[in-house]
Design a protein around this motif. Structure first.
Motif, PDB file in Angstrom:
ATOM      1  N   LEU A 175       0.838  -1.198   0.000  1.00  0.00           N
ATOM      2  CA  LEU A 175       0.000   0.000   0.000  1.00  0.00           C
ATOM      3  C   LEU A 175       0.873   1.247   0.000  1.00  0.00           C
ATOM      4  N   GLU A 235      -8.685   0.200   2.761  1.00  0.00           N
ATOM      5  CA  GLU A 235      -8.756   1.609   2.377  1.00  0.00           C
ATOM      6  C   GLU A 235      -9.679   2.399   3.316  1.00  0.00           C
ATOM      7  N   THR A 239      -8.059   5.345   5.705  1.00  0.00           N
ATOM      8  CA  THR A 239      -8.470   6.730   5.414  1.00  0.00           C
ATOM      9  C   THR A 239      -9.368   7.305   6.507  1.00  0.00           C
ATOM     10  N   SER A 247      -4.785   9.811   1.154  1.00  0.00           N
ATOM     11  CA  SER A 247      -5.300   8.764   0.247  1.00  0.00           C
ATOM     12  C   SER A 247      -4.482   7.486   0.425  1.00  0.00           C
ATOM     13  N   VAL A 248      -5.060   6.392  -0.067  1.00  0.00           N
ATOM     14  CA  VAL A 248      -4.399   5.077  -0.029  1.00  0.00           C
ATOM     15  C   VAL A 248      -4.490   4.469  -1.421  1.00  0.00           C
TER      16      VAL A 248
END
Length: 256
Positions: A175, A235, A239, A247-248
């Motif tokens: 990630l 995510e 987040t 963001s991811v």
């Protein structure tokens, strides 16, 4: 030459040139006779040798030809024997096939058909008394025992199958977690990311990667069980820390 010497001694002398010419011709005659005799004898010897060689070659050729004929006769004899054996085998196979076809195609004779049709009428009272039309208790017990054994085998198979370990599908995910600015505390951001814990999730190594203008992103690795953890879950949970995470993104996704 002796006559010439005697004539010279006697004081008689002929024309010298004629005498010398005659002497030369005589010598040539003698030499020609000897040379021609030698050539003839040599030619006769060569002719005899050629005749002998020809006779030897003809003898050897006749011998080899006779051997070839004998070899061909032997080969023909062997082939004839092989063909005869093959014919016998084919005849045996044909007879066996015909016998088998005859057995398969045989139909019951008329007396047998009549006996089969009138079997109930021809049977006596004793044979009728042996037939149990409603079935016996022993047959019912046998059926129950067979069903019980069948059910036991099914249960044992299911138990064995349940004990067998199942293969768990896993994935390796990298990630990219981006902060809001260069002033974001990246150590706290990583703590927030690693605070996401659930069954089937295991966090791995991480590092900071420069983006631009002094801004860095957190690149972190995790291993997840596909049936328990999805990328959408990661995510949403990461987040949720809005004060640190902008963001991811998924940098890599590999099945293990």
């Amino acid at each position: 030459m002796a006559a010439l010497a005697e004539a010279m001694k006697a004081g008689i002398w002929f024309d010298r040139s004629k005498v010398e010419s005659a002497e030369d011709k005589y010598q040539e005659y003698l030499a020609g006779t000897q040379s021609s005799g030698g050539e003839v004898s040599q030619q006769i010897a060569e002719a005899r040798k050629k005749i002998q060689d020809t006779l030897k070659e003809s003898g050897s050729s006749s011998k080899s030809s006779s051997e070839d004929v004998e070899s061909l006769k032997k080969q023909v004899k062997d082939l004839t024997g092989i063909i005869t054996n093959m014919n016998k085998k084919f005849e045996s196979l044909e007879s066996r096939l015909s016998a088998l076809e005859g057995k398969g195609s045989t139909t019951p004779s008329k007396p047998a058909e009549a006996a089969a049709q009138n079997g109930v009428e021809d049977s006596d009272e004793d044979s009728d008394s042996d037939v149990d039309l409603f079935g016996s208790d022993e047959e019912e017990e046998d059926n129950e025992e067979a069903e019980r054994l069948k059910q036991e085998r099914i249960d044992a198979y299911k138990a064995k199958k349940s004990k067998k370990p199942t293969l768990i599908a896993k994935s390796n995910i990298i990630l990219d977690v981006k902060p809001w600015s260069d002033e974001t505390d990246m150590a706290e951001l990583e703590k927030c990311v690693r605070s996401v814990q659930t069954d089937g999730l295991l966090w791995g190594a991480s590092k900071l990667v420069k983006i631009a203008y002094g801004v860095q992103k957190l690149q972190i690795t995790c291993v997840v069980e596909d049936d328990k953890v999805g990328t959408d879950f990661l995510e949403e949970e990461i987040t949720a820390h809005e004060e640190y995470v902008q963001s991811v993104d998924i940098a890599a996704f590999n099945k293990i």
